[in-house]
Design an enzyme around this catalytic site. Sequence first.
Site, short mmCIF file in Angstrom:
data_model
loop_
_atom_site.label_atom_id
_atom_site.label_comp_id
_atom_site.label_asym_id
_atom_site.label_seq_id
_atom_site.Cartn_x
_atom_site.Cartn_y
_atom_site.Cartn_z
N SER A 39 0.90 -1.20 0.08
CA SER A 39 -0.09 0.07 0.07
C SER A 39 0.86 1.14 0.01
CB SER A 39 -1.07 0.02 1.24
OG SER A 39 -1.35 1.38 1.34
N PHE A 121 -31.21 3.91 1.21
CA PHE A 121 -30.28 4.60 0.44
C PHE A 121 -30.79 4.81 -1.07
CE2 PHE A 121 -25.42 5.17 0.84
CZ PHE A 121 -25.36 5.17 2.33
N GLN A 235 -19.30 8.82 -11.29
CA GLN A 235 -20.44 9.14 -10.68
C GLN A 235 -20.24 10.55 -9.98
OE1 GLN A 235 -21.59 6.86 -6.82
NE2 GLN A 235 -23.42 6.71 -8.22
N HIS A 237 -21.64 12.59 -6.83
CA HIS A 237 -22.54 12.44 -5.71
C HIS A 237 -23.25 13.73 -5.39
CE1 HIS A 237 -23.44 11.77 -1.29
NE2 HIS A 237 -23.29 10.40 -1.51
N LEU A 247 -17.31 14.64 1.30
CA LEU A 247 -18.58 13.88 1.36
C LEU A 247 -19.51 14.28 2.49
CD1 LEU A 247 -20.39 11.69 -0.47
CD2 LEU A 247 -19.77 10.34 1.22
N GLU A 250 -24.69 9.83 1.78
CA GLU A 250 -26.25 9.73 1.30
C GLU A 250 -27.15 9.24 2.52
OE1 GLU A 250 -26.71 8.38 -2.60
OE2 GLU A 250 -27.96 6.72 -1.65
N ARG A 281 -28.10 8.51 -7.60
CA ARG A 281 -27.18 9.78 -7.69
C ARG A 281 -27.14 10.51 -9.10
NH1 ARG A 281 -22.57 6.57 -4.03
NH2 ARG A 281 -23.85 7.19 -2.15
N HIS A 350 -17.22 11.51 -7.45
CA HIS A 350 -17.29 10.79 -6.35
C HIS A 350 -16.88 9.29 -6.52
CE1 HIS A 350 -18.59 8.92 -2.55
NE2 HIS A 350 -19.29 8.11 -2.95
N ARG A 385 -23.76 3.63 -10.36
CA ARG A 385 -23.79 2.88 -9.01
C ARG A 385 -24.62 3.24 -7.98
NH1 ARG A 385 -21.19 3.10 -3.83
NH2 ARG A 385 -20.05 5.16 -4.46
C1 LIG Z 1 -16.03 9.81 1.37
C2 LIG Z 1 -16.56 8.52 0.80
C3 LIG Z 1 -17.27 7.80 1.40
C4 LIG Z 1 -18.05 6.72 0.92
N1 LIG Z 1 -19.09 5.98 1.50
C5 LIG Z 1 -19.45 4.83 1.03
C6 LIG Z 1 -20.42 3.94 1.73
O1 LIG Z 1 -20.92 4.51 2.61
N2 LIG Z 1 -20.87 2.92 1.01
C7 LIG Z 1 -20.31 2.43 -0.05
O2 LIG Z 1 -20.67 1.39 -0.73
N3 LIG Z 1 -19.42 3.13 -0.58
C8 LIG Z 1 -18.89 4.23 -0.09
N4 LIG Z 1 -17.63 4.91 -0.76
C9 LIG Z 1 -17.12 4.27 -1.83
C10 LIG Z 1 -16.27 3.38 -1.33
O3 LIG Z 1 -15.62 3.70 -0.10
C11 LIG Z 1 -15.08 2.92 -2.26
O4 LIG Z 1 -15.41 2.66 -3.50
C12 LIG Z 1 -14.25 1.60 -1.52
O5 LIG Z 1 -13.83 2.09 -0.31
C13 LIG Z 1 -12.84 1.40 -2.48
O6 LIG Z 1 -12.13 0.37 -1.73
P1 LIG Z 1 -10.93 -0.31 -2.41
O7 LIG Z 1 -10.35 -1.34 -1.55
O8 LIG Z 1 -11.23 -0.60 -3.91
O9 LIG Z 1 -9.85 0.77 -2.76
P2 LIG Z 1 -9.11 1.99 -1.53
O10 LIG Z 1 -9.93 1.75 -0.31
O11 LIG Z 1 -9.21 3.47 -2.33
O12 LIG Z 1 -7.60 1.35 -1.43
C14 LIG Z 1 -6.82 1.52 -2.42
C15 LIG Z 1 -5.54 0.60 -1.98
O13 LIG Z 1 -4.50 0.52 -3.21
C16 LIG Z 1 -3.36 1.22 -2.78
N5 LIG Z 1 -2.73 2.03 -3.91
C17 LIG Z 1 -3.13 2.67 -4.83
N6 LIG Z 1 -2.12 3.08 -5.60
C18 LIG Z 1 -0.85 2.45 -5.24
C19 LIG Z 1 0.30 2.58 -5.70
N7 LIG Z 1 0.63 3.11 -6.68
N8 LIG Z 1 1.13 1.59 -4.85
C20 LIG Z 1 0.77 1.20 -3.56
N9 LIG Z 1 -0.43 0.96 -3.25
C21 LIG Z 1 -1.21 1.58 -3.98
C22 LIG Z 1 -3.75 2.28 -1.55
O14 LIG Z 1 -2.54 2.60 -0.69
C23 LIG Z 1 -4.86 1.54 -0.87
O15 LIG Z 1 -4.22 0.77 0.02
C24 LIG Z 1 -17.34 6.26 -0.36
C25 LIG Z 1 -16.52 7.08 -0.97
C26 LIG Z 1 -15.96 8.30 -0.69
C27 LIG Z 1 -15.07 8.89 -1.22
#
Ligand SMILES: Cc1cc2nc3c(=O)[nH]c(=O)nc-3n(C[C@H](O)[C@H](O)[C@H](O)COP(=O)(O)OP(=O)(O)OC[C@H]3O[C@@H](n4cnc5c(N)ncnc54)[C@H](O)[C@@H]3O)c2cc1C
Length: 573
Positions: A39, A121, A235, A237, A247, A250, A281, A350, A385
């Site tokens: 990460s 939602f 998307q 939001h 954010l 929702e 959304r 978003h 989404r």
């Molecule tokens: C403020 C906010 C609130 C949200 N609330 C909701 C909700 O209530 N319900 C819902 O369903 N969705 C929600 N979403 C959407 C949801 O949170 C995300 O889509 C989801 O958490 C993404 O998870 P992920 O594991 O795919 O990626 P992330 O959690 O973004 O993790 C990505 C990982 O990749 C690593 N990484 C990236 N690039 C590199 C690199 N070059 N080298 C090494 N490591 C790297 C990062 O360090 C991190 O560890 C929300 C989004 C936002 C912005």
Amino acid sequence: MENSIQHDVLILGSGLAGLRAAVEMARRSNGRLSIGLVSKVQLMRSHSVAAEGGTAAMMRPEEGDSFELHAWDTVKGSDFLADQDVVELFVKKAPEEIIQLEHWGIPWSRRDDGRIDQRPFGGHSFPRAVYAADKTGFFEMQTLYDTLLKFDNWKRYDEWFITAIAIEDNQFRGLVGLDVTTGKFHTLVGKALIIAAGGAGTLYGFTTYSQTVTGDGLAMAYRAGLALEDMEFIQFHPTGLVPSGILISEAARGEGGYLINKNGERFMERYAKGKMELAPRDMVSRSMITEIEEGRGLKTAEGRNYLQLDLRHLGEAKINERLPFIRELAMQFVGIDPVHEPIPIHPVAHYSMGGIACDINGATAVEGIWVAGEAACTSLHGANRLGSNSTAECLVWGQITGEQVVEKYWHSGVAFPKLSAAFVKEQEERLEHWLSNSTGTENLYALRRELRQTMDDDVGVFRTGEELQQALSKIQSFKLRYRNIRVRDANRVYNTDLIAALELGNLLDLAEVAVASALARQESRGAHARRDFAERDDENWLKHTLAHFTLEGPKLSYKPARITMWKPVERKY
Ligand SMILES: Cc1cc2nc3c(=O)[nH]c(=O)nc-3n(C[C@H](O)[C@H](O)[C@H](O)COP(=O)(O)OP(=O)(O)OC[C@H]3O[C@@H](n4cnc5c(N)ncnc54)[C@H](O)[C@@H]3O)c2cc1C
């Protein structure tokens, strides 16, 4: 260059999807499969901790919910572009994930009868979002991390920035990147890779995303030869706090919040009488822009347009119990207490519906590479989404990809691949080039600002061919200027200047794909609303965009959306 590190499986990303995959592999292989979890930030700082409102799952058949209803809501919400076999798999697996997290100790919010609570939602026709107050992502991440700690054979590489994915002969070979804390260049070899590197929210200036979400995984996969799918669907939001874009979940509307215009009217009555503020959304965001364009918005002293989210009628006790974080955010960032005043909001970039193309199990076209979470395009979300389906997606496909990898690699005696020395050298030289390029004249931060401004201005909630063409030409000129940027910090330890330069290169490639794909799609569907092609066109466009990297820019092709049960109909709420 340091010696190569070896793990059976590498996971790029320690957000919800990456952690869920790690736990699945650790437990299925009894802790004996060697896992490297990489990460670019500290594990618990991955963006997923910011998820607020909830995780969708069908938990209450006895109260009227069903798999079919969750699937239908998702398909309709996607404007019929979702691959329906994927949706069917998703809705069946999401409840298992909720129960699994419960068994691992997550403090879900509860009803008075002690059962797991669920809140409404947008676009869902049943209160389906399981939640932990308005800090759902944080508790999910913490629970997964605590669970992972029970196993031994995994190693974390926090603050390692991966710069390239090596693929040769259509086979995954390894990763190369920097240990940011030392500035040393490393190679990591694995038999398999799960890309769980998140979305590309900071393509925009006005975004809910943390500044670390720069689409690195998508861009690296694209340059390595994997296809990006449906990147035109971004998307917006409805409720980004003005002026920061933070954010306002929702959940605030799920708990009964109103959207009001300058006359205090609940304007959603004009656009989605049946669902009001809880329409999907894409629709709410379009309605908000229309209100502003027709003169019913408000303006800040600095001239920024906004509308308002009104929570006052919920009362202090409910706000404190269900939306404590929202109250805190509004008070800290704009000095408004939502108990007494409405919150200024505007649609905000978003989520990336698009991502790395893969099959229903997250397997890509390259042997040994899977994708999960926001980086993936299983096409669960199609063109739009539904809120709370993303964290559920991360859990479901974290589990599926973890299981797939263990099944394929655990007993198979597959040898570690070889990473070609030429590839490693080329990547190392790329970094050295930035560190020693003292003659560059472009300021990378100014260029980044211009890119984001272009996306904010020309690739927003509504688009036109003219604006998209203008954005594409600008992005292409930014790419030329990028070659001449200067990394001012020549040191190696914690060189955030270098990281920002690498991230900008990734954003530029992704912006080009998103805009070229949007320009080509001559219809309006879900989050892609063209003023010059205002209707959905199922005859010609019920298909997914695929973008392949070429030196001349993205090469686009298409594949049909998979329809199993639900024929596209007019989308009304
Ligand atoms: C403020 C906010 C609130 C949200 N609330 C909701 C909700 O209530 N319900 C819902 O369903 N969705 C929600 N979403 C959407 C949801 O949170 C995300 O889509 C989801 O958490 C993404 O998870 P992920 O594991 O795919 O990626 P992330 O959690 O973004 O993790 C990505 C990982 O990749 C690593 N990484 C990236 N690039 C590199 C690199 N070059 N080298 C090494 N490591 C790297 C990062 O360090 C991190 O560890 C929300 C989004 C936002 C912005």
